[in-house]
Design an enzyme around this catalytic site. Structure first.
Site, mmCIF file in Angstrom:
data_model
loop_
_atom_site.group_PDB
_atom_site.id
_atom_site.type_symbol
_atom_site.label_atom_id
_atom_site.label_comp_id
_atom_site.label_asym_id
_atom_site.label_seq_id
_atom_site.Cartn_x
_atom_site.Cartn_y
_atom_site.Cartn_z
ATOM 1 N N GLY A 89 0.848 -1.197 0.000
ATOM 2 C CA GLY A 89 0.000 0.000 0.000
ATOM 3 C C GLY A 89 0.874 1.235 0.000
ATOM 4 N N SER A 90 0.350 2.303 0.571
ATOM 5 C CA SER A 90 1.058 3.576 0.486
ATOM 6 C C SER A 90 2.163 3.688 1.543
ATOM 7 C CB SER A 90 0.063 4.721 0.679
ATOM 8 O OG SER A 90 -0.451 4.680 1.988
ATOM 9 N N THR A 91 3.126 4.550 1.282
ATOM 10 C CA THR A 91 4.211 4.772 2.248
ATOM 11 C C THR A 91 3.686 5.368 3.562
ATOM 12 O OG1 THR A 91 5.850 4.926 0.496
ATOM 13 C CG2 THR A 91 6.437 5.937 2.587
ATOM 14 N N THR A 105 0.812 4.928 5.110
ATOM 15 C CA THR A 105 0.210 3.844 5.913
ATOM 16 C C THR A 105 1.290 2.862 6.352
ATOM 17 O OG1 THR A 105 -1.881 4.094 4.753
ATOM 18 C CG2 THR A 105 -1.550 2.026 5.920
ATOM 19 N N GLY A 106 2.243 2.610 5.474
ATOM 20 C CA GLY A 106 3.351 1.716 5.831
ATOM 21 C C GLY A 106 4.096 2.214 7.066
ATOM 22 N N GLU A 140 5.760 -3.453 1.038
ATOM 23 C CA GLU A 140 5.835 -3.084 -0.383
ATOM 24 C C GLU A 140 5.049 -1.791 -0.511
ATOM 25 O OE1 GLU A 140 4.923 -2.284 -3.650
ATOM 26 O OE2 GLU A 140 4.132 -4.242 -4.290
HETATM 27 P P1 NDP Z 1 -3.372 2.732 1.881
HETATM 28 O O1 NDP Z 1 -1.950 2.509 2.147
HETATM 29 O O2 NDP Z 1 -4.062 3.757 2.679
HETATM 30 O O3 NDP Z 1 -4.195 1.372 2.102
HETATM 31 C C1 NDP Z 1 -3.650 0.081 1.885
HETATM 32 C C2 NDP Z 1 -4.286 -0.888 2.878
HETATM 33 O O4 NDP Z 1 -3.955 -0.529 4.220
HETATM 34 C C3 NDP Z 1 -5.804 -0.894 2.808
HETATM 35 O O5 NDP Z 1 -6.249 -2.209 3.013
HETATM 36 C C4 NDP Z 1 -6.165 -0.001 3.987
HETATM 37 O O6 NDP Z 1 -7.472 -0.183 4.460
HETATM 38 C C5 NDP Z 1 -5.138 -0.425 4.997
HETATM 39 N N1 NDP Z 1 -4.903 0.519 6.074
HETATM 40 C C6 NDP Z 1 -5.202 1.838 6.122
HETATM 41 N N2 NDP Z 1 -4.785 2.372 7.309
HETATM 42 C C7 NDP Z 1 -4.217 1.366 8.005
HETATM 43 C C8 NDP Z 1 -3.587 1.278 9.282
HETATM 44 N N3 NDP Z 1 -3.442 2.342 10.069
HETATM 45 N N4 NDP Z 1 -3.102 0.084 9.685
HETATM 46 C C9 NDP Z 1 -3.196 -0.996 8.896
HETATM 47 N N5 NDP Z 1 -3.800 -0.983 7.682
HETATM 48 C C10 NDP Z 1 -4.291 0.188 7.239
HETATM 49 O O7 NDP Z 1 -3.524 2.989 0.357
HETATM 50 P P2 NDP Z 1 -4.755 3.674 -0.390
HETATM 51 O O8 NDP Z 1 -5.566 2.590 -0.895
HETATM 52 O O9 NDP Z 1 -5.441 4.698 0.451
HETATM 53 O O10 NDP Z 1 -3.992 4.418 -1.547
HETATM 54 C C11 NDP Z 1 -3.305 5.628 -1.264
HETATM 55 C C12 NDP Z 1 -2.070 5.771 -2.122
HETATM 56 O O11 NDP Z 1 -1.216 4.658 -1.942
HETATM 57 C C13 NDP Z 1 -2.341 5.820 -3.592
HETATM 58 O O12 NDP Z 1 -2.594 7.117 -3.977
HETATM 59 C C14 NDP Z 1 -1.066 5.282 -4.184
HETATM 60 O O13 NDP Z 1 -0.176 6.338 -4.327
HETATM 61 C C15 NDP Z 1 -0.553 4.350 -3.125
HETATM 62 N N6 NDP Z 1 -0.824 2.952 -3.388
HETATM 63 C C16 NDP Z 1 0.238 2.136 -3.616
HETATM 64 C C17 NDP Z 1 0.026 0.807 -3.875
HETATM 65 C C18 NDP Z 1 1.128 -0.110 -4.131
HETATM 66 O O14 NDP Z 1 0.901 -1.157 -4.720
HETATM 67 N N7 NDP Z 1 2.339 0.180 -3.699
HETATM 68 C C19 NDP Z 1 -1.310 0.236 -3.936
HETATM 69 C C20 NDP Z 1 -2.362 1.159 -3.623
HETATM 70 C C21 NDP Z 1 -2.098 2.462 -3.364
HETATM 71 P P3 NDP Z 1 -8.726 0.651 3.879
HETATM 72 O O15 NDP Z 1 -8.318 1.290 2.578
HETATM 73 O O16 NDP Z 1 -9.768 -0.373 3.699
HETATM 74 O O17 NDP Z 1 -9.076 1.654 4.911
#
Ligand code: NDP
Length: 477
Positions: free
Chosen positions: A225-227, A229-230, A247
């Site tokens: 997911g995103s940096t 949130t990471g 990742e």
């Molecule tokens: P996020 O990082 O916010 O979300 C990824 C996952 O993490 C989702 O399942 C989300 O849940 C979950 N999550 C959110 N907050 C927490 C937390 N505090 N603890 C644990 N898990 C959590 O990505 P987004 O979907 O909001 O996308 C945002 C940006 O990230 C995009 O604009 C893009 O730049 C990037 N991105 C990168 C990806 C990659 O493959 N590297 C993939 C997707 C996005 P939920 O969304 O259900 O709340």
């Protein structure tokens, strides 16, 4: 929660579409309701972790051959449901059935399961001489928590699930709240062959992800997911010293060298950037092109882009789809607007339908190519994650390499050249987990994949990926 056996009389799609309760999930191309996703409570999550923990010793006690055999059986189960899964994915995520999209993603799930079942994983003999012997074994960690994004929801879930199960762990997976149905459908199909409770899906939003990250009975988090949130997950995981594979976001640079053939590379450049309508972590998000080839590369990219139909995913002709959600659409629109206002030249697109701008209709953003843009423009230095590519002109290759390396992220990168030796020399200078030559984003289940800098850490795929979901254990005498 998921069922252990998919009833054969009701199709997967019908069952998911007729579920009641939960949250409405809308098709990003049409705004129609695709289905309803259950929302797990904290109690549901705790119960799922307890079940996965209870199931883990039995799963680990199976032989490695048994577990590999079940991964292969899971691949067959997906093949048997491939078209249904692709339709569900297309409707929920928005990606078309054709092109490198929904059918391709379901096929990748099958390929990754089979490949992950096949990698050798024998103990390593580290020392064997007159001083003694040291063997490195790889034990299961326990229960793995998997948290995924909305761009490749099925494939990334398999990247997390397959190695974890192969190594004798059980898995609790939290899909993205934007695309839970795809993952619930996938998990249901996998659970037609897996032992009870070795794989449990817990649909919910970030709060459930956060609880999973802090849960004392979760041994490791695999996150894509995103940096931002990471970073939260890294902080939360410190409480229980959890293992992590991260990742995270990227903003991959591609560098064209002045000996490249623009016509020959244009289509691969296009798909390197626009795969999954640009919503791919390791897609090319900024392209550096030398003065000498600038106009030719721009022209060749426009010609390729004009041939790629965008539209509703279930229409077979389309190969590009909508942006998956409105929030992401807003990011794309903001960055293109900033580029236009700075005087950059729009070669193609950049003009979303006023209905869509007003928040009506699907979240389509037209395929957009932007030229004559400054290297520090927001569209270049921020991750757009949509169907837009900035093309930056350079005169000095060293400066282009410096610019490519100037960001805090480094997932993928690429070099485009007719001279492999030159391309390799440039590749060696790029700060990224992977540098592809004359291709971009071409992941392979045998080849380790991971990020540099703030794009994350830990390797996925191949035997390196298997080791990451295991506890190294040295036995020495
Ligand atoms: P996020 O990082 O916010 O979300 C990824 C996952 O993490 C989702 O399942 C989300 O849940 C979950 N999550 C959110 N907050 C927490 C937390 N505090 N603890 C644990 N898990 C959590 O990505 P987004 O979907 O909001 O996308 C945002 C940006 O990230 C995009 O604009 C893009 O730049 C990037 N991105 C990168 C990806 C990659 O493959 N590297 C993939 C997707 C996005 P939920 O969304 O259900 O709340």
């Amino acid at each position: 929660m998921t069922t252990q056996n998919v009833p054969q009389k009701v199709s997967l799609l019908e069952r998911i579409q007729s579920a009641s309760g939960g949250r409405e999930i809308l098709d990003p191309a049409t705004g129609e309701v695709v289905g309803r996703a259950p929302e797990a409570t904290e109690k549901d999550l705790d119960a799922a972790v307890a079940r996965a923990k209870a199931a883990q010793p039995g799963w680990a006690a199976r032989s490695d051959d048994d577990r590999a055999g079940l991964l292969n059986a899971a691949a067959e189960a997906i093949e048997a449901h491939a078209e249904e899964l692709a339709v569900l994915l297309s409707r929920e995520q928005g990606k078309p059935l054709n092109g490198p999209n929904a059918r391709f993603e379901v096929g990748a799930c099958v390929a990754w399961l089979r490949a992950t079942a096949s990698f050798p994983m024998d103990p390593e003999v580290i020392v064997d001489d007159e001083s003694g012997r040291a063997e490195l074994h790889h034990r299961p960690l326990g229960v793995i928590g998997a948290i995924g994004p909305w761009n490749w929801p099925m494939m990334i879930s398999i990247w997390q699930i397959a190695p974890s199960l192969r190594m004798g762990n059980t898995v609790v997976i939290k899909p993205s709240g934007y695309t839970p149905l795809s993952v619930l459908g996938l998990v249901d199909v996998l659970n037609t062959v897996l032992d009870a409770d070795v794989l449990i899906a817990v649909p919910g939003r970030g709060d459930i992800g956060d609880r999973l990250t802090r849960h004392p009975d979760i041994a490791k988090i695999m996150f894509t997911g995103s940096t931002p949130t990471g970073k939260k997950i890294i902080a939360a995981a410190s409480e229980t010293v959890k293992r992590l594979t991260m990742e995270l976001g990227g903003n991959d640079a591609g560098i064209v060298l002045d000996d490249a053939d623009p016509a020959a590379i244009a289509e691969d450049l296009f798909w390197g950037a626009f795969i999954n309508t640009g919503q791919t972590c390791a897609a090319m998000k900024r392209l550096y092109v030398p003065d000498a080839l600038y106009d030719q590369v721009c022209q060749a990219l426009v010609e390729v882009a004009q041939q790629m139909p965008m539209g509703v995913g279930l229409e077979e002709a389309n190969v590009l789809g909508p942006v998956q959600n409105r929030a992401q659409w807003e990011i794309v629109d903001r960055l293109v607007t900033a580029a236009k206002e700075s005087g950059a030249r729009i070669l193609l697109g950049g003009d979303p339908d006023p209905q869509v701008v007003a928040g009506r209709g699907g979240h389509f953003y037209p395929t957009t190519l932007v030229a004559d843009i400054d290297p520090d423009n927001p569209l270049v230095v921020e991750e757009q994650f949509g169907p837009v590519l900035p093309i930056i002109r350079y005169t000095d290759l060293d400066q282009a390499i410096t610019d490519a390396n100037s960001l805090e992220v480094g997932l993928g990168s690429s070099v485009w050249s007719s001279d492999l030796g030159r391309a390799r020399a440039v590749a060696a200078q790029l700060e990224a987990g992977t540098t592809w030559i004359n291709k971009h984003g071409a992941v392979d289940p045998r080849v380790p994949f991971g990020g540099a800098k703030e794009s994350g850490f830990g390797l996925e795929f191949g035997t390196h990926g298997l080791r990451e979901v295991s506890q190294p254990h040295v036995i020495s005498w």
